[in-house]
Design an enzyme around this catalytic site. Structure first.
Site, PDB file in Angstrom:
ATOM      1  N   ASP A 135       0.846  -1.194   0.000  1.00 11.77           N
ATOM      2  CA  ASP A 135       0.000   0.000   0.000  1.00 11.77           C
ATOM      3  C   ASP A 135       0.880   1.241   0.000  1.00 11.77           C
ATOM      4  OD1 ASP A 135      -1.921   1.960   0.405  1.00 11.77           O
ATOM      5  OD2 ASP A 135      -2.111   1.542   2.556  1.00 11.77           O
ATOM      6  N   ASN A 160      -0.342   4.505  -0.272  1.00 14.26           N
ATOM      7  CA  ASN A 160      -0.987   5.761   0.132  1.00 14.26           C
ATOM      8  C   ASN A 160      -1.664   5.699   1.494  1.00 14.26           C
ATOM      9  OD1 ASN A 160      -3.211   4.198  -0.433  1.00 14.26           O
ATOM     10  ND2 ASN A 160      -3.962   5.467  -2.128  1.00 14.26           N
ATOM     11  N   ASP A 182      -4.129   3.856   2.749  1.00 10.75           N
ATOM     12  CA  ASP A 182      -5.560   3.586   2.918  1.00 10.75           C
ATOM     13  C   ASP A 182      -5.842   2.149   3.338  1.00 10.75           C
ATOM     14  OD1 ASP A 182      -5.094   2.186   0.589  1.00 10.75           O
ATOM     15  OD2 ASP A 182      -6.628   3.207  -0.603  1.00 10.75           O
ATOM     16  N   ASP A 188      -1.879  -1.264  -3.818  1.00  8.05           N
ATOM     17  CA  ASP A 188      -2.205  -0.525  -5.033  1.00  8.05           C
ATOM     18  C   ASP A 188      -1.082  -0.641  -6.059  1.00  8.05           C
ATOM     19  OD1 ASP A 188      -0.242   1.373  -4.061  1.00  8.05           O
ATOM     20  OD2 ASP A 188      -1.821   2.216  -2.793  1.00  8.05           O
ATOM     21  N   ASP A 226      -5.244 -10.396 -15.457  1.00  3.27           N
ATOM     22  CA  ASP A 226      -6.254 -11.400 -15.149  1.00  3.27           C
ATOM     23  C   ASP A 226      -7.478 -11.114 -16.006  1.00  3.27           C
ATOM     24  OD1 ASP A 226      -7.664 -13.463 -13.760  1.00  3.27           O
ATOM     25  OD2 ASP A 226      -6.493 -13.011 -11.972  1.00  3.27           O
ATOM     26  N   ASP A 284      -9.477 -16.366 -16.067  1.00  6.03           N
ATOM     27  CA  ASP A 284     -10.270 -16.833 -14.929  1.00  6.03           C
ATOM     28  C   ASP A 284     -11.413 -17.738 -15.397  1.00  6.03           C
ATOM     29  OD1 ASP A 284     -10.940 -16.408 -11.966  1.00  6.03           O
ATOM     30  OD2 ASP A 284     -12.814 -15.792 -12.926  1.00  6.03           O
ATOM     31  N   GLU A 319      -7.499 -20.897 -16.157  1.00  7.68           N
ATOM     32  CA  GLU A 319      -7.939 -21.540 -14.918  1.00  7.68           C
ATOM     33  C   GLU A 319      -9.032 -22.532 -15.297  1.00  7.68           C
ATOM     34  OE1 GLU A 319      -9.659 -20.388 -10.491  1.00  7.68           O
ATOM     35  OE2 GLU A 319     -10.384 -19.304 -12.256  1.00  7.68           O
ATOM     36  N   HIS A 379      -3.895 -17.253  -5.025  1.00  6.26           N
ATOM     37  CA  HIS A 379      -4.808 -16.472  -4.189  1.00  6.26           C
ATOM     38  C   HIS A 379      -6.029 -17.271  -3.736  1.00  6.26           C
ATOM     39  CE1 HIS A 379      -6.577 -16.346  -8.133  1.00  6.26           C
ATOM     40  NE2 HIS A 379      -7.700 -15.848  -7.652  1.00  6.26           N
ATOM     41  N   ASP A 380      -6.214 -18.467  -4.294  1.00  2.24           N
ATOM     42  CA  ASP A 380      -7.354 -19.315  -3.926  1.00  2.24           C
ATOM     43  C   ASP A 380      -6.954 -20.496  -3.035  1.00  2.24           C
ATOM     44  OD1 ASP A 380      -9.296 -17.866  -5.277  1.00  2.24           O
ATOM     45  OD2 ASP A 380      -9.037 -18.993  -7.145  1.00  2.24           O
TER      46      ASP A 380
END
Length: 558
Positions: A20, A22, A24, A28, A97, A199, A254, A326-327
């Site tokens: 990150d 910034n 928040d 990003d 993706d 995907d 995928e 990520h899964d």
């Protein structure tokens, strides 16, 4: 024919959780730019970027409301252009993706489609009348909901969504839809991206008669009809003809529910579809994911699966090889040993097993430093739609809440989405704000700063593995060599050979805490790589320490 992506190594970034810039609390694009040198030093030359498109974030970006815009939480299109340029200057290609099976229900296409039955875009999605009793058009299930259909009161019809009800499926049978997707792909390829991870691409072909599912004992009901069918291959060949043939890019699909025969159909170069696929057999052996049932990891079964894919696709297609993404939960917690004594050594062992195989390896962010599963204490701490769905399914079955939580603490996708651990300062250096998902408490000892500074770390072991794949001496045998499994019934050691044009490598990996001794045919020569400091002194036989992995060059020809 050799391709540039044959000896490439792909590093996957889940943008929300990477870095990150910034404050928040959400990662990003500028945060990724800041860490490009870290990835370049590792040796990866491709970044697969999980979605950064405009999205209401019902499924963390896999529900896209504008394919040609960047979500503000990730930055701007100018940031995206700079990321592509900065990565290219380091010899790194950005793979986007491509989420083309479905959009967000907030995409303008769906808003128009839903507005009336006679809207020109009505047929861009899949709308069906109810059965005579008013129920769903068929009995298909969704990955995130019990039913794959949602009723629209205004029109009196159902729309199809294989995932969340906020992710309606596009109607690929409509040529206008396909052309819109192809135009979008050209937009990104003309910007200079290096390809697409596609995907759920094997789900785009829906049968015209939408029959009921008959198979309920595996997967999600309906997959027998919408997964890996002839329509999907037809659409991919059209996509190749209309778009991909004009660009030298990497494409990886995928594709759940695939066999090695499917793998050849998708990736054989003469079929002109895509470069490679992600198969899910090897990450399904320790659980029935969609039934939320845990099973013990079986090394013998794992070896059989990986060997079958290595051999069946040899010179007939191309493999992608991965431990996690990520899964999936964290690699070392799932397949290795994440306690303090063995975390580093077992993570190195797992990396060795994977990177010495044929195919394009994928490294998921944090895998290279041995990040572990986080322990969640309540269902409220989870963010993932699938975790919440599985928890409810278990509750409905009468499973005790703690047992359901134990299942998620082994397998939840949120383990991979816990923010990247950069250093031992507050919030692991990921953000100056409040992280969107709580960090793992162990970032003080497991972080990238520590790993880069320690030459014996997992990070530097991965660097050596990547260097081997790209080396003039061993690259060809690793990338193009024949694979041969040794001792398939050995439940402690994974041993295999890689052979190419007279050069042979023996890879042996101990998956246990025991000290074991093994003998294999062939005269043992140089130890090319070892995840222990101590080199074996006598290689007439091989004594393996707990979780030890060796790469040994054999003397003589293959």
């Amino acid at each position: 024919m050799r391709k540039w992506w044959h000896n490439s190594v792909v590093y996957q970034i889940y943008p929300r959780s990477f870095n990150d810039s910034n404050g928040d609390g959400v990662g990003d694009l500028r945060g990724i730019i800041q860490k490009l040198d870290y990835i370049a030093q590792l040796g990866a030359d491709v970044i697969w970027l999980s979605p950064v498109y405009q999205s209401p974030m019902d499924d963390n970006g896999y529900d896209i409301s504008d394919y040609l815009a960047i979500s503000p939480e990730f930055g701007t299109m100018q940031d995206m252009d700079e990321l592509i340029a900065q990565a290219n200057s380091r010899g790194i290609k950005i793979v986007m993706d491509l989420v083309a099976n479905h959009t967000s229900d907030e995409h303008p296409w769906f808003i128009e489609s839903q507005s009336s039955k006679d809207n020109p875009k009505r047929d861009w999605y899949i709308w069906k009348d109810p059965k005579e009793d008013g129920s769903e058009p068929n009995n298909w299930e969704s990955f995130f909901k019990p039913k794959a259909w949602t009723y629209d009161e205004d029109s009196g019809q159902y729309y199809l969504h294989l995932f969340s009800n906020k992710q309606p499926d596009l109607n690929w049978a409509n040529p206008e839809v396909r052309e819109a997707i192809y135009q979008m792909m050209r937009f990104w390829l003309d910007k200079g991206v290096g390809g697409f991870r596609m995907d759920t691409i094997n789900m785009i072909g829906k049968p015209a008669d939408f029959p009921d599912a008959t198979i309920f004992d595996s997967g999600v009901a309906g997959w027998e009809h919408w997964a890996n069918n002839d329509l999907c291959h037809q659409y991919l060949r059209e996509m190749n003809q209309q778009v991909l043939k004009d660009y030298d890019v990497l494409t990886v699909g995928e594709t759940p529910f695939t066999t090695t025969l499917d793998g050849r159909y998708y990736s054989h170069p003469d079929r002109k579809e895509i470069s490679m696929i992600f198969q899910f057999e090897h990450v399904s052996i320790d659980r029935e994911e969609h039934n939320a049932v845990a099973k013990p990891f079986d090394l013998v079964q794992y070896k059989e699966i990986m060997s079958r894919w290595q051999n069946d696709l040899y010179q007939k297609g191309w493999n992608s090889v991965y431990w996690s993404n990520h899964d999936q939960p964290r690699t070392v917690s799932r397949y290795g040993n994440d306690n303090d004594q063995y975390r580093v050594i077992s993570a190195k062992m797992l990396g060795t097993v994977l990177h010495l195989m044929s195919g394009t390896p994928y490294v998921y962010q944090g895998e290279e430093i041995g990040m572990t599963n986080k322990q969640f204490t309540s269902i409220d701490e989870f963010n993932d739609l699938m975790a919440k769905f599985h928890y409810q399914k278990l509750m409905d079955k009468g499973v005790k809440p703690q047992e359901a939580l134990d299942f998620l603490n082994r397998y939840s996708r949120d383990h991979a989405r816990v923010p990247m651990q950069w250093q031992d300062s507050e919030n692991a250096g990921f953000t100056d704000g409040k992280p969107w998902l709580p960090l793992n408490d162990n970032y003080a000892t497991i972080n990238a700063q520590q790993a880069v500074g320690d030459q014996q770390s997992i990070y530097h072991h991965y660097r050596k593995l990547i260097e081997l794949r790209k080396s003039g001496e061993y690259g060809d045998v690793i990338v193009y060599g024949r694979y041969t499994l040794l001792d398939p019934d050995d439940s402690e050691v994974y041993a295999y050979l890689r052979c190419f044009h007279g050069k042979q490598l023996l890879i042996v990996a101990n998956f246990s805490e025991a000290v074991v001794e093994r003998q294999y045919q062939g005269e043992l020569g140089l130890v090319v790589l070892n995840n222990y400091d101590l080199d074996p002194s006598n290689l007439s036989s091989i004594t393996l320490q707990p979780y030890q992995a060796l790469v040994i060059e054999l003397k003589g020809g293959d």
